[in-house]
Design an enzyme around this catalytic site. Structure first.
Site, PDB file in Angstrom:
ATOM      1  N   ASP A 196      69.455 -49.793  55.033  1.00 34.40           N
ATOM      2  CA  ASP A 196      69.181 -49.181  53.542  1.00 34.40           C
ATOM      3  C   ASP A 196      67.943 -48.187  53.734  1.00 34.40           C
ATOM      4  O   ASP A 196      67.275 -48.370  52.879  1.00 34.40           O
ATOM      5  CB  ASP A 196      69.276 -50.071  52.511  1.00 34.40           C
ATOM      6  CG  ASP A 196      69.550 -49.722  51.034  1.00 34.40           C
ATOM      7  OD1 ASP A 196      69.341 -48.358  50.892  1.00 34.40           O
ATOM      8  OD2 ASP A 196      69.209 -50.388  50.120  1.00 34.40           O
TER       9      ASP A 196
ATOM     10  N   ARG B 203      69.147 -38.063  52.509  1.00 37.02           N
ATOM     11  CA  ARG B 203      68.427 -37.251  51.396  1.00 37.02           C
ATOM     12  C   ARG B 203      68.724 -35.715  51.566  1.00 37.02           C
ATOM     13  O   ARG B 203      68.328 -34.755  50.588  1.00 37.02           O
ATOM     14  CB  ARG B 203      66.905 -37.554  51.310  1.00 37.02           C
ATOM     15  CG  ARG B 203      66.302 -38.646  51.406  1.00 37.02           C
ATOM     16  CD  ARG B 203      66.906 -39.399  49.993  1.00 37.02           C
ATOM     17  NE  ARG B 203      66.259 -40.834  49.696  1.00 37.02           N
ATOM     18  CZ  ARG B 203      66.641 -41.668  49.168  1.00 37.02           C
ATOM     19  NH1 ARG B 203      67.828 -41.634  48.437  1.00 37.02           N
ATOM     20  NH2 ARG B 203      65.990 -42.841  48.866  1.00 37.02           N
TER      21      ARG B 203
ATOM     22  N   ASN C   8      74.440 -40.348  48.050  1.00 35.39           N
ATOM     23  CA  ASN C   8      73.500 -39.956  46.604  1.00 35.39           C
ATOM     24  C   ASN C   8      72.813 -38.747  47.032  1.00 35.39           C
ATOM     25  O   ASN C   8      71.617 -38.946  47.089  1.00 35.39           O
ATOM     26  CB  ASN C   8      72.810 -41.193  46.198  1.00 35.39           C
ATOM     27  CG  ASN C   8      71.849 -41.976  47.235  1.00 35.39           C
ATOM     28  OD1 ASN C   8      71.968 -41.835  48.331  1.00 35.39           O
ATOM     29  ND2 ASN C   8      71.273 -42.724  46.486  1.00 35.39           N
TER      30      ASN C   8
ATOM     31  N   HIS D 268      74.269 -48.121  56.859  1.00 35.18           N
ATOM     32  CA  HIS D 268      73.632 -47.750  55.313  1.00 35.18           C
ATOM     33  C   HIS D 268      72.318 -46.885  55.653  1.00 35.18           C
ATOM     34  O   HIS D 268      71.260 -47.670  55.458  1.00 35.18           O
ATOM     35  CB  HIS D 268      73.501 -49.063  54.604  1.00 35.18           C
ATOM     36  CG  HIS D 268      73.182 -48.865  53.167  1.00 35.18           C
ATOM     37  ND1 HIS D 268      73.912 -49.581  52.204  1.00 35.18           N
ATOM     38  CD2 HIS D 268      72.587 -48.187  52.460  1.00 35.18           C
ATOM     39  CE1 HIS D 268      73.500 -49.223  51.147  1.00 35.18           C
ATOM     40  NE2 HIS D 268      72.605 -48.273  51.164  1.00 35.18           N
TER      41      HIS D 268
HETATM   42  O1  DOR Z   1      66.308 -49.298  46.926  1.00 32.31           O
HETATM   43  C1  DOR Z   1      67.378 -48.720  46.934  1.00 32.31           C
HETATM   44  N1  DOR Z   1      67.115 -47.298  47.321  1.00 32.31           N
HETATM   45  N2  DOR Z   1      68.589 -49.215  46.762  1.00 32.31           N
HETATM   46  C2  DOR Z   1      69.500 -48.310  46.664  1.00 32.31           C
HETATM   47  O2  DOR Z   1      70.745 -49.039  46.440  1.00 32.31           O
HETATM   48  C3  DOR Z   1      69.596 -46.880  46.621  1.00 32.31           C
HETATM   49  C4  DOR Z   1      68.287 -46.304  47.396  1.00 32.31           C
HETATM   50  C5  DOR Z   1      68.046 -45.057  47.235  1.00 32.31           C
HETATM   51  O3  DOR Z   1      68.920 -44.125  47.361  1.00 32.31           O
HETATM   52  O4  DOR Z   1      66.683 -44.703  47.014  1.00 32.31           O
END
Ligand code: DOR
Length: 428
Positions: free
Chosen positions: A302, A62, A92, A58
């Site tokens: 994350d 960017r 994303n 995860h």
């Molecule tokens: O804190 C987070 N940032 N949680 C997420 O689910 C997305 C991530 C992000 O893309 O910045």
């Protein structure tokens, strides 16, 4: 030139034993008590641990789209420094990899710039907008799973259809569980004691676990392989535990910050702002139990870098997301293993082995014939976490300034040295 990693300790039969590891053409060709150095370029490991390369399932890299926050080059450099040889990249992005054309843009940059293996996720829905399914069949051969991470899939019907498609394509749905109807607008912390005391709007635990509960029902209906992202609540741990006991094909991850911190540790800084938020002490302790009993399969960071300006607005105004690739092992080892809360073997399983099994990635063993994707750990390197020295372009971490006792000394990806600690570290 073939490589000989000499004098390191590898994990064998429940303990660490000294072994020389010979590498040729990106693979391990010998693991034995002593290998003759003739014909090898020798790297002395000085009793450091040699473990399978870490995997982070995860990560937000960017690029394409937000390269002012992080690039594939800087993010994979940060990963190599953190001991990772394989990372799975969240979609994303701009464009969102929801069709072959968009995915190719990301794949091209990965081929050009990545220092380690990057395995992209494809989106579940077009543009991650939640309304129409992505072109899942077209991108399936090139992705490790489907995710709309950053957003929950709100429509039950869309999620059911996504699971049916993913099951047919034999790939997992990797779900960010968040029910928008159960969120307070403008939330910035966990809806709990701390939020009440400080008068801040909170995100309820229910917003996570209710959607997870829905998804587990859909897994039972569709038979889809399902992985829950960054679980943060005690209810989520219980739901996954029960689903596994019922034989459902489910797995999950949590992140170092949910295992080591809770709302009591909050400071009014962007470095403490992420989604899901730091929850209660009971949640943190339930996650630790879940890690120990195998309910939690992976520790994923994350890693979610943002610019300094985007993180300068304290808890209320900063964007969600903290960086994690360069601190995960150090803080987990120091505060969970050294303190006796979690055995080292469990930490290594959740960082190196289990994620590879779940996502079908090669490696995970220091054995002849395996890929030479390996991480060297120095368990005796007391130092202070310094976010200003990160390779990542993101600097926001709640672990900045923490005292840690271990470090990553080197990382090899398919036999290539992709990171070696500098002079401040005497391991190599
Ligand atoms: O804190 C987070 N940032 N949680 C997420 O689910 C997305 C991530 C992000 O893309 O910045």
């Amino acid at each position: 030139m073939d490589l000989l990693l000499s004098g390191g300790c590898v994990y064998l039969d429940g303990g660490f034993v000294q072994r020389d590891v010979a590498i040729s053409k990106g693979r391990i060709i010998s693991v034995s008590p002593s290998v003759s150095p003739d014909g090898f370029s020798v790297i002395e490991l000085h009793h450091c641990l040699l473990v399978p390369g870490f995997v982070d399932v995860h990560v937000h890299l960017r690029e394409p789209g937000f390269s002012y926050k992080e690039t594939i080059a800087s993010g994979t450099d940060a990963a190599a420094r953190g001991g990772y040889t394989d990372i799975c990249a969240m979609p994303n992005l701009k464009p969102v990899p929801d069709c072959m054309e968009a995915l190719q843009i990301q794949r091209h940059i990965i081929d050009r710039d990545a220092r380690i293996h990057v395995h992209p996720y494809g989106a579940i829905t077009r543009g991650q907008a939640g309304t129409e399914l992505a072109d899942m069949a077209a991108i399936a051969p090139y992705v490790v799973g489907f995710s709309d991470d950053g957003r929950g899939v709100q429509s039950e019907e869309q999620m059911r259809r996504a699971m049916e498609h993913a099951a047919a394509l034999r790939l997992p749905i990797v779900a960010h569980c968040e029910d928008n109807a159960l969120l307070t607008p403008g939330w910035c912390v966990h809806e709990g004691d701390w939020a009440r005391r400080h008068g801040l709007p909170g995100s309820s635990s229910q917003s996570e676990w209710k959607q997870l509960e829905r998804d587990l029902r859909l897994v039972a209906e569709t038979g889809c392989r399902y992985h829950a992202c960054h679980i943060s609540t005690k209810e989520s741990v219980a739901l996954i535990r029960n689903a596994k006991a019922a034989g459902l094909p489910v797995s999950c991850e949590t992140a170092p910050h949910y295992l080591l911190l809770c709302e009591d540790n909050l400071q009014d800084s962007g470095s403490f702002k992420m989604n899901p938020p730091l929850r209660s002490k009971e949640d943190r302790d339930a996650l630790r139990k879940g890690l120990l009993d195998g309910t939690i399969d992976c520790i994923a960071t994350d890693h979610a870098p943002h610019s300094a300006a985007e993180k300068a607005g304290g808890l209320r105004e900063s964007l969600n997301g903290i960086v994690g690739l360069e601190t995960a092992f150090q803080v987990l080892y120091t505060y969970l293993v050294k303190t006796g809360l979690v055995p080292l073997a469990i930490l290594l399983d959740r960082l190196c082995c289990r994620p590879r099994q779940l996502f079908g990635l090669p490696g995970g063993k220091v054995e002849t014939g395996e890929p030479a994707s390996l991480t060297v750990l120095n368990l005796d390197d007391p130092h202070t976490v310094d976010a200003t020295a990160f390779a990542s372009m993101g600097r926001a971490t709640p672990f900045d300034g923490w005292q840690v006792s271990a470090s990553v000394a080197a990382t090899f990806c398919d036999g290539r040295l992709v990171y070696a600690a500098g002079k401040e570290n005497n391991a190599l």
